[in-house]
Scaffold this motif. Structure first.
Motif, PDB file in Angstrom:
ATOM      1  N   ALA A 249       0.835  -1.202   0.000  1.00  0.00           N
ATOM      2  CA  ALA A 249       0.000   0.000   0.000  1.00  0.00           C
ATOM      3  C   ALA A 249       0.874   1.258   0.000  1.00  0.00           C
ATOM      4  O   ALA A 249       2.099   1.184  -0.071  1.00  0.00           O
ATOM      5  CB  ALA A 249      -0.943  -0.026   1.188  1.00  0.00           C
ATOM      6  N   THR A 250       0.204   2.405   0.077  1.00  0.00           N
ATOM      7  CA  THR A 250       0.873   3.682  -0.173  1.00  0.00           C
ATOM      8  C   THR A 250       2.095   3.930   0.712  1.00  0.00           C
ATOM      9  O   THR A 250       3.088   4.474   0.266  1.00  0.00           O
ATOM     10  CB  THR A 250      -0.153   4.821  -0.006  1.00  0.00           C
ATOM     11  OG1 THR A 250      -1.110   4.683  -1.053  1.00  0.00           O
ATOM     12  CG2 THR A 250       0.489   6.189  -0.127  1.00  0.00           C
ATOM     13  N   ALA A 251       2.036   3.532   1.972  1.00  0.00           N
ATOM     14  CA  ALA A 251       3.162   3.796   2.878  1.00  0.00           C
ATOM     15  C   ALA A 251       3.987   2.541   3.151  1.00  0.00           C
ATOM     16  O   ALA A 251       4.680   2.451   4.158  1.00  0.00           O
ATOM     17  CB  ALA A 251       2.656   4.396   4.184  1.00  0.00           C
ATOM     18  N   SER A 252       3.955   1.598   2.230  1.00  0.00           N
ATOM     19  CA  SER A 252       4.703   0.346   2.437  1.00  0.00           C
ATOM     20  C   SER A 252       6.182   0.602   2.649  1.00  0.00           C
ATOM     21  O   SER A 252       6.842  -0.096   3.419  1.00  0.00           O
ATOM     22  CB  SER A 252       4.511  -0.569   1.236  1.00  0.00           C
ATOM     23  OG  SER A 252       4.993   0.059   0.065  1.00  0.00           O
TER      24      SER A 252
ATOM     25  N   LYS B 118       7.476  13.048  -5.234  1.00  0.00           N
ATOM     26  CA  LYS B 118       7.663  11.659  -4.839  1.00  0.00           C
ATOM     27  C   LYS B 118       7.088  10.758  -5.923  1.00  0.00           C
ATOM     28  O   LYS B 118       6.027  11.049  -6.470  1.00  0.00           O
ATOM     29  CB  LYS B 118       6.933  11.399  -3.513  1.00  0.00           C
ATOM     30  CG  LYS B 118       7.004   9.959  -3.016  1.00  0.00           C
ATOM     31  CD  LYS B 118       6.312   9.847  -1.657  1.00  0.00           C
ATOM     32  CE  LYS B 118       6.321   8.422  -1.130  1.00  0.00           C
ATOM     33  NZ  LYS B 118       5.655   8.331   0.184  1.00  0.00           N
ATOM     34  N   LYS B 120       6.309   6.611  -6.341  1.00  0.00           N
ATOM     35  CA  LYS B 120       6.353   5.352  -5.613  1.00  0.00           C
ATOM     36  C   LYS B 120       5.791   4.244  -6.472  1.00  0.00           C
ATOM     37  O   LYS B 120       4.715   4.390  -7.055  1.00  0.00           O
ATOM     38  CB  LYS B 120       5.539   5.478  -4.319  1.00  0.00           C
ATOM     39  CG  LYS B 120       5.503   4.190  -3.532  1.00  0.00           C
ATOM     40  CD  LYS B 120       4.953   4.409  -2.133  1.00  0.00           C
ATOM     41  CE  LYS B 120       5.025   3.120  -1.352  1.00  0.00           C
ATOM     42  NZ  LYS B 120       4.032   2.125  -1.781  1.00  0.00           N
ATOM     43  N   GLU B 151      10.766   2.491  -4.248  1.00  0.00           N
ATOM     44  CA  GLU B 151      10.151   1.213  -4.629  1.00  0.00           C
ATOM     45  C   GLU B 151       9.873   1.157  -6.135  1.00  0.00           C
ATOM     46  O   GLU B 151       8.769   0.842  -6.563  1.00  0.00           O
ATOM     47  CB  GLU B 151       8.861   0.969  -3.833  1.00  0.00           C
ATOM     48  CG  GLU B 151       9.126   0.597  -2.373  1.00  0.00           C
ATOM     49  CD  GLU B 151       7.872   0.163  -1.615  1.00  0.00           C
ATOM     50  OE1 GLU B 151       6.758   0.329  -2.137  1.00  0.00           O
ATOM     51  OE2 GLU B 151       8.027  -0.343  -0.495  1.00  0.00           O
ATOM     52  N   GLN B 174      14.996   2.004  -2.010  1.00  0.00           N
ATOM     53  CA  GLN B 174      14.360   0.710  -2.243  1.00  0.00           C
ATOM     54  C   GLN B 174      14.033   0.498  -3.726  1.00  0.00           C
ATOM     55  O   GLN B 174      12.927   0.082  -4.084  1.00  0.00           O
ATOM     56  CB  GLN B 174      13.103   0.590  -1.371  1.00  0.00           C
ATOM     57  CG  GLN B 174      13.399   0.768   0.124  1.00  0.00           C
ATOM     58  CD  GLN B 174      12.167   0.698   0.999  1.00  0.00           C
ATOM     59  OE1 GLN B 174      11.455  -0.294   0.981  1.00  0.00           O
ATOM     60  NE2 GLN B 174      11.911   1.734   1.780  1.00  0.00           N
ATOM     61  N   PRO B 223      11.118  -2.828   3.774  1.00  0.00           N
ATOM     62  CA  PRO B 223      10.622  -3.911   2.922  1.00  0.00           C
ATOM     63  C   PRO B 223      11.665  -4.381   1.917  1.00  0.00           C
ATOM     64  O   PRO B 223      11.743  -5.566   1.623  1.00  0.00           O
ATOM     65  CB  PRO B 223       9.418  -3.280   2.216  1.00  0.00           C
ATOM     66  CG  PRO B 223       8.996  -2.146   3.082  1.00  0.00           C
ATOM     67  CD  PRO B 223      10.252  -1.639   3.742  1.00  0.00           C
TER      68      PRO B 223
END
Lengths: 335, 405
Positions: A249-252, B118, B120, B151, B174, B223
């Protein structure tokens, strides 16, 4: 001859009565839910008999959650619609699986003097290619809500008397909270957080083939001071934070996972250092320091009204004092 | 005749490939309602579209976001089209991109309340000729990152100018297959930072007046773990002596002012052909992660960090280290260019340096303890192993092609 005229009259009356009944309880426009395109007005869907009074039509049912998302104290009216003949499938800790053609509808309202003023209605449509989230903003006359794809800001007075610039999210911001692994998904209707009444009604209506088993129920928010501090706080974090703070999700990328079922201490923030918090850290070292809410970034950001520091980033502009208190109690008791 | 038709069809097919059939250009001007008009354009865009931001100052009240693949957002130049977030009331960044194959070019972002731009989970992204800044200079209340892809796979950052970030000006986290080049990072806490990422090239940049110039970090509890394969070459890394203004709690708050290039944890990092000058603590700093940690996936040691030929001038004259005066006296008024904490993983050397590299070591006895256990001495490391280096290609050429011409 006379009798024929009478017959003709009664036939007309019958048709008129039927038309009135249809007018009173319109069918939901399944095609509008399913077809491509962005319906311009909320009435296109036919979800309501009387939209201004939020009276749903047949097949659209209201529901409540045990612990709700904080939205600046807005009154929230929640409804779901499942197409005739279709059923809902439970999925353990995950969301109830609503079939294609379903819709979730949530209206946000604030008191305005002695009357309730509808601000916006957000809809989630389950189309063949996935869910679509759209925001509709009510007009001043409260007769219609129009699609506001880029969102909007509106002056609102919250129940606690704060004057705020209320933010209606834009379509992308809908996805920031509703996004999971690139798809839009509902957030609210998890079996563990649906009121038992709502689940009972789904079962009674034949929509669900039984009460989903094997999931611990999120406590009622109104009981937060009676249940354990942990249960109340974890329920709150699950509902208010975990749609972003979870894998996929968005803040992973924060590495913080606030889902109800997450059991690893560092994953829920205990003695976990921030990653990209910036000034959101408030000069503190860890997300949660057991026993010390005032040294915990989680608490600091929830209690801040400042854009760029405040959490959640979207969906609210004021501090949820009750939510902060629940988190404070939990961290203070933590060893 | 038939042949000709086929040729025409083939040509038409090529055109379709080059230009999606329904690609359109949407022009957005500054002025009243810019927030809604620009956001609406970003939402209604379709793959292949270009959104053109005309010259002017766009006063924005909320974060903007783009979630459509293959869109180009193009301004009239980094000094001509300005997205001004001074009045921002909501969202965690100025512009958020969550879709693939996006090109952002030729505009500026000023005074975002959180991060500047940003992206993502946004693969194949290009940041080109952008300026992202906080206009009041270094302040703890500035946003954390100016340019912030995370990510993602395939990232090209080219010719951007970033300043004032209270964490990093250009931060890539990441992610995989990254090139940061031709960019200027100044007056940030960290100029350029590559964190928990693989296969990165940082080249032809200027990092000046930051607290730390260029950082290559690997951190626990994320992660995506296991950073490495990073080349830092042909950069000008100079005078990074700005006092640290990061809010406490952030990892970069611990960077001593006067740090040129810093490598923490990571494997296979190549620092070569840079001009590194006048960084007052250390021109190059190589250390293990200094905190305690519990993440079993995490390796806190640098492994195979190679200091190649660099040109060093000045530096090391005002180190932010305990025992500064004694150290300066011992080293004749200026510390050597490379500072290593002395920690290596067993069997995997942390550091290699070409002959002639002047360095010193803290000789820390173990990871996760304080500097008071340091017993400074000469840096004793081997010269880099010879042979083919199978590393660090950065962003794929296809990304460069998108901004060529």
């Amino acid at each position: 001859m006379k009798s024929r005229i009478v017959f003709a009259f009664s036939a007309i009356a019958l048709i008129a009565a039927a038309a009135n009944a249809r007018l009173a309880a319109p069918d939901v426009a399944d095609a509008v839910i399913l077809e491509d395109g962005l319906p311009r007005t909320l009435s296109d869907f036919g979800f309501f008999i009387d939209a201004a009074a939020q009276v749903p039509t047949i097949g659209v049912k209201s529901y409540q959650l045990n612990t709700p998302l904080y939205s600046d104290g807005a009154e929230k009216l929640r409804f779901y619609y499942v197409p005739t003949g279709q059923t809902i499938t439970p999925d353990g800790e995950n969301l109830l699986q609503l079939p294609v053609g379903s819709a979730l509808i949530k209206t946000f309202a604030f008191d305005d003097g002695d009357r309730r003023k509808l601000i916006e209605t957000r809809v989630l449509l389950h189309r063949a290619d996935g869910w679509l989230a759209l925001p509709y903003v009510w007009n001043a006359q409260q007769t219609e809500a129009r699609l506001a794809i880029a969102g909007k800001r509106l002056p609102v007075t919250t129940p606690s008397g704060e004057q705020i610039s209320y933010r209606v999210p834009n379509k992308n911001q809908c996805k920031e909270c509703h996004g999971l692994n690139g798809e839009v998904v509902p957030i609210g209707p998890k079996a563990r957080n649906l009121s038992r009444d709502a689940i009972g009604e789904m079962v009674a209506a034949g929509l669900l083939d039984g009460i989903p088993q094997g999931t611990a129920e999120v406590p009622l928010w109104s009981n937060r001071e009676q249940v354990s501090a942990e249960s109340a706080a974890r329920g709150y974090l699950d509902v208010n934070c975990a749609h972003c703070h979870r894998p996929g999700a968005t803040a992973s990328n924060s590495g913080l996972d606030l889902r109800w079922e997450q059991g690893t201490a560092s994953a829920i923030g205990i003695l976990k250092r921030p990653v990209a918090a910036g000034r959101g850290s408030g000069g503190l070292e860890f997300d949660i320091v057991p026993g010390k809410p005032d040294q915990s970034i989680l608490h600091y950001r929830m209690a801040s009204p400042e854009t760029g520091v405040a959490m959640p980033e979207l969906g609210k502009s004021t501090v949820d004092k009750d939510g902060v208190a629940a988190i404070e109690r939990w961290i203070a008791e933590m060893k | 005749m038939i042949k000709l038709n086929r040729a025409c069809l083939a040509a038409a097919g090529l055109l379709l490939v080059a230009q999606p059939a329904f690609a359109k250009t949407t022009i957005v001007t500054a002025g009243d309602g810019a927030q809604e008009r620009l956001q609406e354009a970003l939402i209604l865009a379709e793959a292949g579209d270009e959104i053109v931001l005309e010259a002017g100052r766009f006063s924005l009240t909320d974060g903007l976001s783009l979630d459509v693949d293959g869109v180009t957002v193009r301004g009239a130049g980094m000094d001509a089209t300005i997205l001004d977030f001074t009045g921002q009331q909501g969202a965690g960044e100025g512009l958020l991109v969550t879709s693939d194959k996006v090109t952002l070019r030729d505009f500026a972002v000023e005074n975002a309340k959180g991060d500047g731009i940003k992206s993502k989970g946004a693969d194949d992204i290009i940041y080109y000729r952008l300026r992202v800044t906080w206009t009041e200079g270094p302040k703890a209340s500035n946003g954390a990152y100016a340019v912030y892809p995370v990510e993602s796979t395939n990232i090209l950052i080219d010719s951007v100018v970033v300043s004032g970030a209270s964490d990093a000006g250009i931060y890539v986290g990441q992610s995989n297959a990254i090139t940061v080049r031709n960019s200027i990072a100044q007056y940030n806490v960290a100029g350029i930072e590559i964190e928990n990422s693989r296969n990165a090239v940082v080249e032809d940049n200027m990092a000046i007046h930051n607290t730390g110039g260029i950082l290559v970090f690997d951190l626990p509890d994320l992660p995506v773990m296991g950073g490495g394969d990073v080349t830092v070459r042909n950069n000008l890394v100079t005078t990074n002596n700005t006092p640290n203004f990061a809010p406490e709690g952030n990892i970069v708050a611990a960077i001593p002012k006067g740090t040129g290039i810093m490598v923490m944890a990571n494997e296979n990092v190549y620092v070569e052909d840079n001009l590194i000058s006048n960084n007052d603590t250390a021109q190059v700093l190589v250390v293990a992660y200094a905190q305690k940690f519990s993440d079993e996936r995490y390796d806190p040691y640098p492994r195979n960090v190679v200091i190649g030929r660099n040109l060093y001038t000045g530096g090391g004259t005002d180190p932010q280290l305990p025992g500064k005066d004694m150290l300066l006296a011992a080293f004749g008024g200026a510390l050597p260019d490379v500072l290593w904490d002395g920690l290596s993983k067993e069997g995997e050397p942390a550091l290699f340096a070409v002959e002639g590299t002047r360095g010193w070591s803290l000789n820390l006895p173990e990871q996760g303890i304080g500097l008071d256990k340091a017993t400074p001495g000469p840096m004793i490391v081997s010269t880099p192993p010879q042979g083919e280096r199978n590393c660090c290609t950065g962003a794929p050429e296809a990304l460069s092609a998108r901004i060529a011409g």
